[in-house]
Motif scaffolding. Sequence first.
Motif, PDB file in Angstrom:
ATOM      1  N   VAL A   1      53.349  18.399 -29.082  1.00 43.70           N
ATOM      2  CA  VAL A   1      52.315  18.980 -28.740  1.00 43.70           C
ATOM      3  C   VAL A   1      51.594  17.990 -27.643  1.00 43.70           C
ATOM      4  CG1 VAL A   1      51.602  20.656 -30.604  1.00 43.70           C
ATOM      5  CG2 VAL A   1      50.612  18.358 -30.563  1.00 43.70           C
TER       6      VAL A   1
ATOM      7  N   SER B   1      45.444  20.733 -29.635  1.00 39.94           N
ATOM      8  CA  SER B   1      46.337  21.495 -29.513  1.00 39.94           C
ATOM      9  C   SER B   1      47.180  22.010 -30.784  1.00 39.94           C
ATOM     10  CB  SER B   1      47.642  21.286 -28.350  1.00 39.94           C
ATOM     11  OG  SER B   1      47.159  21.836 -27.136  1.00 39.94           O
TER      12      SER B   1
ATOM     13  N   TYR C   1      47.212  25.215 -32.995  1.00 42.85           N
ATOM     14  CA  TYR C   1      48.577  26.071 -33.235  1.00 42.85           C
ATOM     15  C   TYR C   1      48.510  26.133 -34.857  1.00 42.85           C
ATOM     16  CZ  TYR C   1      53.443  26.845 -33.828  1.00 42.85           C
ATOM     17  OH  TYR C   1      54.642  27.437 -34.048  1.00 42.85           O
TER      18      TYR C   1
ATOM     19  N   ALA D   1      47.473  26.556 -26.784  1.00 43.16           N
ATOM     20  CA  ALA D   1      47.972  25.159 -27.437  1.00 43.16           C
ATOM     21  C   ALA D   1      49.262  24.868 -26.611  1.00 43.16           C
ATOM     22  CB  ALA D   1      48.421  25.555 -28.974  1.00 43.16           C
TER      23      ALA D   1
ATOM     24  N   GLY E   1      52.560  22.374 -25.336  1.00 48.29           N
ATOM     25  CA  GLY E   1      53.692  21.470 -25.974  1.00 48.29           C
ATOM     26  C   GLY E   1      53.668  20.120 -24.969  1.00 48.29           C
TER      27      GLY E   1
END
Length: 332
Positions: A33, A38, A42, A210, A212
């Motif tokens: 993430v 985030s 998630y 959220a 990556g």
Amino acid sequence: MKEYGGCLYFEPLLEEKKREQYYSKYEKNKIDVDSGRSAIQYILEIGRYNRIWLPVYNCPLVAQRIIKISNIKICWYNLNENFVPDINQDKLKKGDVLLWVNYCGVMFERIIDEVVGIKEKTGVEIIVDNIPAYFSSPKMDVINIYSCRKFLGVPDGGHIIGKSIVPTALPAYLNADHYLYLLRAIETGSNLAYADYQENENRFSESATACGMPILTSKVLEMLDYTEIKSKRRTNFEILHDQLGGRNRLNFNTKTVTPSVYPYLTSDRQLRQKLLTRRVYISQFWKHVLASDKANSFEKDLAEYLIPLPIDQRYTKEDMKNLIDIVKELES
């Protein structure tokens, strides 16, 4: 399609010997993430929990993010003087999730195991927040979260690791511009780059999704010498503890390999301000706790008197000796 010609890349990324990110061996149980926030978002999105238990002594931005993105009910708990949740476990129910912080990366292993054991006793999910403990190995029976920028020279990046975690590719953004404050800090020093650092931090609070890990950060993380980084942090930590341990009011795990700072619990209320006059810039962890009617005396003591002295890989043994001299000179 591969490009040829044009401008050169950021030089460290040209290294031919490919290394791995620190947590590459957990690929089957890991999601990358962009930040710890985030990671929490998630986890809550996929977990469908009814309630989340948060420590009173914690970053207020965590609760703010949860309120912003979720209708989950927040319950609060206090810490005892061993940093263990001071909570009647009969109040915990299936469908709950409890977040606990590995404070400063210096928690005793027995304490971590005790917190992880709450899951077996009550059935609630546990999130071990290793944001202050990047090199602390994950406890696979629970969910572990990490943030890279607190330990490494990147503006973002993080991980979710646990046996229950299914690798998922989250949408990522371009982030080359976010590296500017790190480059500027090389030229001007960290203090003059602080405004840019704050701007970078603010973007995590403003995000509603959220995200990556950006590809540039992923590439940079593959090129770092983690053995050297850990060794420098460990050495600096030991130097400070050797000289300041006898004055430190805090009991913690001095054998840890994961410290983010040296947590010095002073008795001098003015020490933080005095250090600023000598260009020693010290964060105050979660001063909002001082005005909280939920906080206990231990948590307020930490909020007021804990001095997180820097030990990171930028500094040499001589830097640590100078820092010790400054603390001893200024502390009343």
